[in-house]
Design a protein around this motif. Sequence first.
Motif: not given
Ligand SMILES: [Zn+2]
Length: 187
Positions: A145-147, A150-154, A166-168, A170-172
């Motif tokens: 799960v993304c660290a 504000k994201c809980r994407s897997t 991180y999921c992407t 952009a999220c990192a």
């Molecule tokens: Zn994410």
Amino acid sequence: MLDACYSTSAVQTAVDLANTLKPIKGEDELETVEQLGGFLDGHSPAGTAQPQRRLTPADLAEVREVRETVRSVLERAGTDPVGAAALINDGLRRGRATPALRHEHDRWWTEVTSDTDRCSAHLAATTLSALASVIATLGPARLGVCAGPKCRSTFVDLSRNGSKQYCTRACAHRASVAAYRSRRTSS
Ligand SMILES: [Zn+2]
């Protein structure tokens, strides 16, 4: 060589299915039969665009159940791999998952399908067997799960070094900007 053990498109289908639910934003992209049709159209394996029978609210309810299982597997595998394995095995059994050997244009491959005509069962067989293969070849820590705060994407990490958090990208990037800002304000 490990790549041959799982289908990357089936792995992606599992992740995409889980991420139709955005728990922090409270958004759900799988609430109507039309949304289900769109998801299935976008994720049918190449060359197997089977004539879909009409999707019903029952299909939607069943696929949402499969999504819950897939999401739980992705969330738990890193910390509770035995529990995740039990979810996978139970899901495969309920979807009547059946391995099959295929042959086309001099190429042989195995895939896992379902011997039922339920689209939910096919989805369960494809996605759960793909996650099972990743766990068996790369280990359960590759599911996560993304660290991002504000994201809980897997995600499933198929990279060489397996250090994805991180999921992407952009999220990192968002997380590193936020960490930088909080360091600046606290100093
Ligand atoms: Zn994410």
